[in-house]
Design a protein around this motif. Structure first.
Motif, PDB file in Angstrom:
ATOM      1  N   VAL A   1      38.557  38.966 -16.307  1.00 34.00           N
ATOM      2  CA  VAL A   1      39.077  38.642 -14.973  1.00 34.00           C
ATOM      3  C   VAL A   1      38.408  37.370 -14.454  1.00 34.00           C
ATOM      4  N   PRO A   2      39.177  36.328 -14.155  1.00 37.18           N
ATOM      5  CA  PRO A   2      38.586  35.078 -13.665  1.00 37.18           C
ATOM      6  C   PRO A   2      38.159  35.157 -12.199  1.00 37.18           C
ATOM      7  N   LEU A   3      37.207  34.309 -11.847  1.00 35.28           N
ATOM      8  CA  LEU A   3      36.697  34.210 -10.481  1.00 35.28           C
ATOM      9  C   LEU A   3      37.055  32.835  -9.928  1.00 35.28           C
ATOM     10  N   TYR A   4      37.719  32.814  -8.767  1.00 32.60           N
ATOM     11  CA  TYR A   4      38.145  31.559  -8.151  1.00 32.60           C
ATOM     12  C   TYR A   4      37.757  31.535  -6.674  1.00 32.60           C
ATOM     13  N   ALA A   5      37.818  30.334  -6.105  1.00 35.89           N
ATOM     14  CA  ALA A   5      37.651  30.185  -4.656  1.00 35.89           C
ATOM     15  C   ALA A   5      38.656  29.165  -4.154  1.00 35.89           C
ATOM     16  N   VAL A   6      39.042  29.303  -2.894  1.00 33.70           N
ATOM     17  CA  VAL A   6      39.864  28.286  -2.239  1.00 33.70           C
ATOM     18  C   VAL A   6      39.128  27.816  -0.991  1.00 33.70           C
ATOM     19  N   VAL A   7      39.261  26.530  -0.711  1.00 37.29           N
ATOM     20  CA  VAL A   7      38.686  25.945   0.502  1.00 37.29           C
ATOM     21  C   VAL A   7      39.815  25.320   1.300  1.00 37.29           C
ATOM     22  N   LYS A   8      39.613  25.158   2.596  1.00 39.36           N
ATOM     23  CA  LYS A   8      40.689  24.621   3.430  1.00 39.36           C
ATOM     24  C   LYS A   8      40.598  23.124   3.672  1.00 39.36           C
ATOM     25  N   GLU A   9      39.488  22.532   3.244  1.00 38.71           N
ATOM     26  CA  GLU A   9      39.333  21.090   3.393  1.00 38.71           C
ATOM     27  C   GLU A   9      38.311  20.590   2.379  1.00 38.71           C
ATOM     28  N   GLN A  10      38.412  19.320   2.084  1.00 38.69           N
ATOM     29  CA  GLN A  10      37.474  18.700   1.153  1.00 38.69           C
ATOM     30  C   GLN A  10      36.874  17.481   1.834  1.00 38.69           C
ATOM     31  N   ILE A  11      35.652  17.628   2.331  1.00 43.27           N
ATOM     32  CA  ILE A  11      35.001  16.528   3.038  1.00 43.27           C
ATOM     33  C   ILE A  11      33.646  16.228   2.413  1.00 43.27           C
ATOM     34  N   LYS A  12      33.367  14.942   2.307  1.00 40.07           N
ATOM     35  CA  LYS A  12      32.099  14.464   1.754  1.00 40.07           C
ATOM     36  C   LYS A  12      31.799  15.180   0.435  1.00 40.07           C
ATOM     37  N   THR A  13      30.597  15.717   0.307  1.00 40.70           N
ATOM     38  CA  THR A  13      30.216  16.401  -0.940  1.00 40.70           C
ATOM     39  C   THR A  13      30.111  17.912  -0.735  1.00 40.70           C
ATOM     40  N   GLU A  14      30.821  18.424   0.272  1.00 40.58           N
ATOM     41  CA  GLU A  14      30.675  19.836   0.629  1.00 40.58           C
ATOM     42  C   GLU A  14      31.034  20.786  -0.513  1.00 40.58           C
ATOM     43  N   VAL A  15      32.152  20.520  -1.188  1.00 40.88           N
ATOM     44  CA  VAL A  15      32.563  21.405  -2.285  1.00 40.88           C
ATOM     45  C   VAL A  15      31.587  21.281  -3.457  1.00 40.88           C
ATOM     46  N   LYS A  16      31.195  20.069  -3.753  1.00 37.53           N
ATOM     47  CA  LYS A  16      30.228  19.839  -4.835  1.00 37.53           C
ATOM     48  C   LYS A  16      28.913  20.560  -4.545  1.00 37.53           C
ATOM     49  N   ASP A  17      28.475  20.516  -3.288  1.00 41.79           N
ATOM     50  CA  ASP A  17      27.218  21.161  -2.908  1.00 41.79           C
ATOM     51  C   ASP A  17      27.337  22.685  -2.893  1.00 41.79           C
ATOM     52  N   PHE A  18      28.574  23.169  -2.818  1.00 47.58           N
ATOM     53  CA  PHE A  18      28.830  24.611  -2.811  1.00 47.58           C
ATOM     54  C   PHE A  18      28.820  25.191  -4.229  1.00 47.58           C
ATOM     55  N   GLN A  19      29.137  24.357  -5.197  1.00 45.91           N
ATOM     56  CA  GLN A  19      29.321  24.832  -6.570  1.00 45.91           C
ATOM     57  C   GLN A  19      28.091  25.479  -7.208  1.00 45.91           C
ATOM     58  N   PRO A  20      26.863  25.079  -6.868  1.00 47.63           N
ATOM     59  CA  PRO A  20      25.716  25.798  -7.442  1.00 47.63           C
ATOM     60  C   PRO A  20      25.668  27.279  -7.050  1.00 47.63           C
ATOM     61  N   TYR A  21      26.333  27.623  -5.943  1.00 44.94           N
ATOM     62  CA  TYR A  21      26.333  29.011  -5.480  1.00 44.94           C
ATOM     63  C   TYR A  21      27.521  29.801  -6.030  1.00 44.94           C
ATOM     64  N   PHE A  22      28.550  29.081  -6.470  1.00 47.89           N
ATOM     65  CA  PHE A  22      29.790  29.740  -6.893  1.00 47.89           C
ATOM     66  C   PHE A  22      30.107  29.379  -8.337  1.00 47.89           C
ATOM     67  N   LYS A  23      30.230  30.389  -9.176  1.00 45.48           N
ATOM     68  CA  LYS A  23      30.382  30.179 -10.621  1.00 45.48           C
ATOM     69  C   LYS A  23      31.828  30.201 -11.097  1.00 45.48           C
ATOM     70  N   GLY A  24      32.748  29.895 -10.216  1.00 48.68           N
ATOM     71  CA  GLY A  24      34.153  29.864 -10.614  1.00 48.68           C
ATOM     72  C   GLY A  24      34.798  28.555 -10.211  1.00 48.68           C
ATOM     73  N   GLU A  25      36.050  28.393 -10.584  1.00 48.51           N
ATOM     74  CA  GLU A  25      36.787  27.175 -10.248  1.00 48.51           C
ATOM     75  C   GLU A  25      37.223  27.225  -8.782  1.00 48.51           C
ATOM     76  N   ILE A  26      37.276  26.056  -8.151  1.00 44.28           N
ATOM     77  CA  ILE A  26      37.587  25.970  -6.718  1.00 44.28           C
ATOM     78  C   ILE A  26      38.830  25.107  -6.516  1.00 44.28           C
ATOM     79  N   PHE A  27      39.709  25.556  -5.616  1.00 42.85           N
ATOM     80  CA  PHE A  27      40.956  24.844  -5.342  1.00 42.85           C
ATOM     81  C   PHE A  27      41.100  24.599  -3.839  1.00 42.85           C
ATOM     82  N   LEU A  28      41.991  23.677  -3.509  1.00 41.59           N
ATOM     83  CA  LEU A  28      42.219  23.303  -2.112  1.00 41.59           C
ATOM     84  C   LEU A  28      43.491  23.957  -1.579  1.00 41.59           C
ATOM     85  N   ASP A  29      43.355  24.632  -0.455  1.00 43.64           N
ATOM     86  CA  ASP A  29      44.477  25.264   0.241  1.00 43.64           C
ATOM     87  C   ASP A  29      44.675  24.501   1.555  1.00 43.64           C
ATOM     88  N   GLU A  30      45.355  23.367   1.467  1.00 45.22           N
ATOM     89  CA  GLU A  30      45.479  22.469   2.623  1.00 45.22           C
ATOM     90  C   GLU A  30      46.163  23.122   3.819  1.00 45.22           C
TER      91      GLU A  30
END
Length: 219
Positions: free
Chosen positions: A96-125
């Motif tokens: 079973v894969p683990l994913y996350a969605v975020v509602k915005e992509q600003i600065k390095t926020e998603v990149k800085d979040f990735q050490p805490y989250f071990k799955g792929e991340i997508f944008l839900d605009e």
């Protein structure tokens, strides 16, 4: 005497307001999502040349665990992301894969979040994973004892964050069955730091029935 009465009345009103703020009376009730609603959500990859696709691709074959992140820079969201990531070895065993969605992509926020989250991340605009009825917690959250308890728990756990981005629209966690199996778990954050229980996620993930190749061909 009159001043004392006014003071006592104001104190009593404040106490009642504080009491009510710590109940669920003023919390907006979440509207349950349907499989059909979630399937048609448009998501984007976070590559330089993003690809747009329908959310159902995430769980069509093997189901999925999906975190709708309230704000990547929030230390409470990072705590929950770490909790979900601790399940990754067991989820991998289940396929079973683990994913996350975020509602915005600003600065390095998603990149800085990735050490805490071990799955792929997508944008839900369009913030569809935060619906069908988006719920917000504004400043009332800061007088709720549960929120302060969550703050201290995350801080004591060594989590830190920042104030970048929109953080009032509440998030959640979904466990999706494969194909048309449906939504096996839907946790909606009721206040800042209201985490899903990892054991509940794992129990739901174990109910996923992966699609066989023959079933996929029929579709």
């Amino acid at each position: 005497m009159g001043m004392w009465s006014i003071g006592a009345g104001a104190l009593g009103a404040a106490a009642v307001a504080l009491l009510l703020a710590n109940t669920d009376v003023f919390l907006s009730k979440p509207q349950q999502a349907t499989l059909e609603y979630l399937e048609e959500i448009d998501l984007k990859t976070l590559e330089k040349e993003p690809r747009t696709f329908k959310a159902k691709e995430l769980w069509e074959k093997n189901g999925a665990v999906i975190m709708a992140v309230r704000r990547p820079g929030c230390f409470l969201c990072r705590e929950e992301a770490a909790d979900l990531s601790s399940l990754k070895p067991k989820l991998d065993e289940l396929g079973v894969p683990l994913y996350a969605v975020v509602k915005e992509q600003i600065k390095t926020e998603v990149k800085d979040f990735q050490p805490y989250f071990k799955g792929e991340i997508f944008l839900d605009e369009k913030k569809r994973f935060y619906g069908p009825q988006r719920r917000k917690m504004m400043f009332m959250g800061f007088v709720r004892l549960g929120v302060w308890n969550n703050f201290f728990r995350a801080r004591n756990g060594g989590f830190s964050g920042n104030l970048e981005g929109e953080g009032f629209i509440l998030g959640g966690v979904f466990v999706m069955g494969s194909g048309k199996q449906g939504i096996l778990l839907e946790h909606r954050e009721k206040e800042f730091g209201d985490k899903v229980k990892p054991v509940s996620v794992l129990e739901a993930a174990r109910k996923i029935k992966p699609q066989t190749s023959s079933a996929s061909e029929k579709k």
